[in-house]
Design a protein around this motif. Structure first.
Motif, PDB file in Angstrom:
ATOM      1  N   VAL A   1     -30.632  44.215  19.464  1.00 52.51           N
ATOM      2  CA  VAL A   1     -29.989  45.219  18.625  1.00 52.51           C
ATOM      3  C   VAL A   1     -30.553  46.580  19.010  1.00 52.51           C
ATOM      4  CG1 VAL A   1     -29.655  46.057  16.271  1.00 52.51           C
ATOM      5  CG2 VAL A   1     -29.546  43.607  16.744  1.00 52.51           C
ATOM      6  N   LYS A   2     -29.660  47.471  19.374  1.00 58.39           N
ATOM      7  CA  LYS A   2     -30.029  48.811  19.852  1.00 58.39           C
ATOM      8  C   LYS A   2     -31.130  48.739  20.917  1.00 58.39           C
ATOM      9  CE  LYS A   2     -28.086  51.298  16.057  1.00 58.39           C
ATOM     10  NZ  LYS A   2     -28.244  52.236  14.951  1.00 58.39           N
ATOM     11  N   GLY A   3     -30.947  47.836  21.838  1.00 54.02           N
ATOM     12  CA  GLY A   3     -31.860  47.736  22.975  1.00 54.02           C
ATOM     13  C   GLY A   3     -33.117  46.935  22.726  1.00 54.02           C
ATOM     14  N   GLU A   4     -33.372  46.559  21.464  1.00 53.73           N
ATOM     15  CA  GLU A   4     -34.596  45.819  21.148  1.00 53.73           C
ATOM     16  C   GLU A   4     -34.304  44.334  20.977  1.00 53.73           C
ATOM     17  OE1 GLU A   4     -37.775  47.054  20.695  1.00 53.73           O
ATOM     18  OE2 GLU A   4     -37.052  49.032  21.311  1.00 53.73           O
ATOM     19  N   PHE A   5     -35.190  43.513  21.519  1.00 55.04           N
ATOM     20  CA  PHE A   5     -35.088  42.070  21.319  1.00 55.04           C
ATOM     21  C   PHE A   5     -35.444  41.737  19.865  1.00 55.04           C
ATOM     22  CE2 PHE A   5     -37.385  37.923  21.432  1.00 55.04           C
ATOM     23  CZ  PHE A   5     -36.271  37.136  21.640  1.00 55.04           C
ATOM     24  N   VAL A   6     -34.546  41.030  19.180  1.00 50.93           N
ATOM     25  CA  VAL A   6     -34.784  40.684  17.770  1.00 50.93           C
ATOM     26  C   VAL A   6     -35.286  39.253  17.640  1.00 50.93           C
ATOM     27  CG1 VAL A   6     -33.747  40.465  15.473  1.00 50.93           C
ATOM     28  CG2 VAL A   6     -33.024  42.306  16.996  1.00 50.93           C
ATOM     29  N   GLY A   7     -34.719  38.331  18.404  1.00 48.49           N
ATOM     30  CA  GLY A   7     -35.191  36.951  18.312  1.00 48.49           C
ATOM     31  C   GLY A   7     -34.184  35.972  18.873  1.00 48.49           C
ATOM     32  N   GLY A   8     -34.582  34.712  18.795  1.00 48.64           N
ATOM     33  CA  GLY A   8     -33.713  33.622  19.197  1.00 48.64           C
ATOM     34  C   GLY A   8     -33.197  32.906  17.961  1.00 48.64           C
ATOM     35  N   CYS A   9     -32.730  31.695  18.169  1.00 52.51           N
ATOM     36  CA  CYS A   9     -32.059  30.967  17.090  1.00 52.51           C
ATOM     37  C   CYS A   9     -32.941  30.752  15.855  1.00 52.51           C
ATOM     38  CB  CYS A   9     -31.567  29.627  17.638  1.00 52.51           C
ATOM     39  SG  CYS A   9     -30.702  28.636  16.426  1.00 52.51           S
TER      40      CYS A   9
END
Lengths: 91, 115
Positions: free
Chosen positions: B82-90
């Motif tokens: 989101v907006k270039g940042e890794f948020v997570g996986g499942c």
């Protein structure tokens, strides 16, 4: 318990000294799915409760566990469903 | 192309994609037909939140499939940015969704109306 499950258990025990650790081979539920292997031991569910995770965000916790299991994840383990909790957090 | 060059190409593509679109999901398969249960779970969460996203099928190309893992130092797919940042996986997205945190997060980013 399978050999890979035992390796996962050993590595997590030594890296995190968890107060609770569950390693469940969930491969049967994924049989026939890409990445599943006939002998099982390709899909795991892990629940780990360790003081190491205190004050760490979700991404950092999972990264720690992935790092400890890098060899398995690059090899036989196709998928790892992970709950990494600090003591006192409801599981 | 050497492996290192292929990885750089894949990383450039990923960096460009996550810079261009506010919500990007790297997944196996396409939203209409995910090729993996974990990707399917994340698609269903994003659909339930009704957030706009762009999906990239990592199975279309092996360099991309490997490159996404080294890009984020994250060994599994799906991966949400989101907006270039890794948020997570499942697992992370499932937890955040269950706790209502994901909706708040998207709203805070201006990607969903505030509750």
């Amino acid at each position: 318990m399978g050999q890979i499950a035992q390796t996962i258990r050993d590595k997590l025990n030594s890296a995190f000294q968890p107060e609770r650790l569950e390693v469940i081979d969930d491969s049967a539920r994924h049989a026939g799915h890409s990445g599943a292997t006939p002998g099982g031991e390709s899909h795991f569910n892990v629940v780990i409760v360790s003081a190491v995770f205190e004050g760490q965000g979700r991404v950092a916790r999972q990264r720690c566990v992935y790092t400890a299991l890098a060899e398995e994840l690059a090899g036989p383990v196709h998928a790892l469903s992970l709950k990494a909790l600090a003591p006192g957090e409801a599981a | 192309m050497t492996d290192a060059a292929a990885e750089t190409t894949a990383h450039d593509f990923i960096a460009q994609t996550v810079a261009e679109y506010p919500v990007v999901l790297f997944m196996k398969g396409v939203p209409e037909q995910p090729q993996c249960g974990f990707s399917a779970t994340v698609i269903s969460i994003l659909n339930q939140l009704d957030v706009d996203y762009v999906a990239v099928n990592v199975l279309q190309n092996d360099e991309l499939r490997q490159g996404i893992k080294s890009f984020s130092s994250w060994p599994t797919i799906p991966q949400l940015y989101v907006k270039g940042e890794f948020v997570g996986g499942c697992d992370i997205l499932k937890e955040m969704y269950a706790e209502g945190e994901l909706k708040t997060f998207f709203a805070g980013q201006g990607l969903l109306p505030a509750a």
